[in-house]
Design an enzyme around this catalytic site. Structure first.
Site, PDB file in Angstrom:
ATOM      1  N   TYR A   1     -59.583   0.005  98.088  1.00  0.00           N
ATOM      2  CA  TYR A   1     -58.409   0.530  97.393  1.00  0.00           C
ATOM      3  C   TYR A   1     -58.079   1.945  97.863  1.00  0.00           C
ATOM      4  CZ  TYR A   1     -55.299   2.069  93.661  1.00  0.00           C
ATOM      5  OH  TYR A   1     -54.219   2.558  92.965  1.00  0.00           O
TER       6      TYR A   1
ATOM      7  N   GLY B   1     -51.771   0.667  92.679  1.00  0.00           N
ATOM      8  CA  GLY B   1     -51.321   0.120  91.405  1.00  0.00           C
ATOM      9  C   GLY B   1     -51.185  -1.385  91.469  1.00  0.00           C
TER      10      GLY B   1
END
Length: 538
Positions: free
Chosen positions: A65, A72
């Site tokens: 990530y 998001g």
């Protein structure tokens, strides 16, 4: 130490970043007084080590990530290597979406400093040059324009932090400090960086995310509020003592043994201040007289709550500030980002960016502020009512009926108190989903911090009106014909006020006088005057 000297010391101070956690006072020194910052070698080495971990993951086939994915609700999308710099740049540009008025320079500097402190922990995976750029901007007095609206307080203060990051890239407006010490001239970020010899950042993997994912805005405002409330609560004790004296109240309820039956530390501190401020007061002693038969001539058994219970309310507020400071201390020792690089070299997603711990205490402080101000306004009101002011003229007017005296000054305090009650409604119980329901619970901590700043300002103004009213009442109570004088502590504060605003007389323009006394309150002069007379207030 005078306020001027304190500011000068802060301006000449260098705050080390990357050693021990920052303190509330260090945040105030940099944010409000322009203290310089210095990144330690240990911090730079730690950042370099964690950056190596991030770069090792850049070519990993597994998604990471913020390194090789979107953000998001787009976190499942893989981003090819040749688009990752664009990803970070686009993140900062798109998240710099604030609107509304500019927030205060000290708030932005606090936000910059706290993000720098997190970068310096080495847990974000950003390169050392990123932290060095933030430090250089702070030291050069370059303050990005950040707007009132844009943060939900979850995934951090995204929009405010993005505006700061954008300026470090050489984009967007900034303000540059001027010799006059004002907010500064509004210029383009690229121009300001060039003038200061700072190269604009070019972001790499993970770095855009590392610059915007934190509670730094709300925490910075919490630190500033804690600093201000320490002094304002001492000022509240000064105001209460002045009112007790001028309303012919009793200092007996503040006795150490009585207060000690309820062992709250804030209550004990407040009562000790009241005892010190009222010690030896001829005014208080004047109504302890006895008649020929040995009976007290003053038949009042108990004072009103706003006088008698001042240590209980002021003390509870003090204890609330202590709790808030404990939370702030833990937050100042935190490394908040998502994902983070762990000490053993893992890159892990987490939820530490959620603002709830800070948001709760911001709301708690707003409640305490409203209550202290409410009690202060009630003391002010007692002075103006002939049924309760122990023989003073109506509204403390020179010629009641012809003159209104301080009637409308009390209206001003009452209006502020009403506003503070509305501001005490908690922001942290609100939540609104965002990012396609990925971020489905938010703290609203930024909103809590913004309303607390307004509340702290209001408390200072309410206390100023009480001090102004008590000073006029003391003038009337201690007229030359009475041979009375205030205590040393309250007398010193009375003299300070009279050096700034005149005493009783026919009606005159009051707004400048309220502002003058407010400056004495907010600048620390009231507490300094009292402390010089009776010793340091607790």
């Amino acid at each position: 130490m005078t306020v001027t000297t304190t500011r000068a010391v802060a301006e000449n101070r260098v705050v080390e970043i990357g050693g021990d956690p920052l303190t509330v006072d260090a945040v105030v020194a940099v944010a409000r007084h322009g203290a310089q910052v210095h990144l330690t070698d240990r911090a730079l080495a730690g950042m370099a080590a964690s950056r190596a971990v991030v770069e090792d993951l850049a070519d990993d086939a597994r998604p990471h990530y913020g390194v090789s994915t979107g953000f998001g609700a787009l976190a499942r999308r893989h981003i090819p290597t040749d688009k990752r710099a664009q990803l970070q740049l686009g993140l900062v540009r798109s998240h710099a979406a604030g609107t509304g008025p500019e927030v205060e320079r000290e708030v932005v500097r606090a936000l910059q400093l706290l993000r720098l402190a997190t970068l310096a922990t080495g847990r974000t995976g950003a390169r050392p040059v990123v932290a060095e750029t933030y430090a250089a901007m702070l030291n050069a007095g370059i303050t990005p324009v950040v707007h009132e609206y844009g943060s939900l307080g979850c995934s951090g203060d995204l929009a405010p932090l993005a505006h700061v990051a954008l300026a470090a890239l050489g984009e967007g407006p900034v303000r540059v400090a001027t010799p006059e010490g004002a907010d500064g001239e509004l210029v383009d970020a690229a121009e300001a960086l060039a003038a200061a010899g700072i190269a604009p950042l070019e972001l790499r993997e993970k770095e855009g995310l590392a610059l915007i994912n934190g509670t730094d805005g709300m925490l910075g405002m919490l630190c500033l509020a804690i600093h201000d409330l320490r002094d304002l609560l001492r000022t509240a004790d000064v105001a209460a003592a002045s009112s007790v004296e001028a309303l012919l109240g009793s200092d007996a309820p503040f006795a150490e043994d009585l207060v000690g039956m309820r062992p709250h530390p804030g209550q004990a501190a407040s009562a000790a201040n009241l005892r010190a401020l009222l010690a030896g007061s001829p005014v208080v002693a004047s109504h302890r007289t006895f008649d020929a038969d040995g009976r007290p001539e003053c038949t009042r058994v108990q004072d009103a709550y706003s006088l008698r219970c001042a240590p209980q309310v002021h003390g509870a507020a003090r204890d609330t500030v202590e709790h808030a400071e404990a939370v702030a201390g833990r937050e100042l020792a935190s490394a908040i980002d998502n994902p983070v690089v762990t000490v053993d070299g893992r890159v892990e997603s987490n939820g530490n960016f959620h603002g709830a711990p800070v948001a709760y205490v911001l709301d708690f402080l707003a409640i305490a502020v409203a209550d202290v101000a409410s009690m202060s306004e009630r003391r002010t009101d007692r002075f103006l009512d002939v049924a309760r002011n122990e023989g003073l003229p109506a509204f403390l007017a020179d010629d009641p009926g012809v003159d209104s005296g301080l009637m409308i000054a009390q209206y001003t305090a009452a209006g502020i108190v009403s506003e503070l009650k509305r501001l005490a409604a908690p922001a942290s119980v609100d939540s609104i989903p965002s990012s396609a329901m990925q971020e489905d619970h938010v703290s609203m901590g930024w909103a809590g911090a913004r309303k607390l700043r307004r509340a702290v300002d209001g408390l200072g103004r309410v206390l100023a009106v009480e001090l102004m009213t008590a000073a006029r009442a003391l003038d009337l109570r201690c007229a030359p014909s009475s041979a009375l004088a205030p205590a040393a502590g309250t007398g010193a504060v009375h003299a300070l006020l009279r050096s700034a605003v005149p005493g009783p007389g026919p009606d005159r323009f009051l707004a400048p006088e309220i502002d003058a006394v407010t400056r004495l309150v907010s600048g620390g002069a009231v507490v300094a005057a009292a402390s010089a007379a009776v010793g340091p207030l607790r």
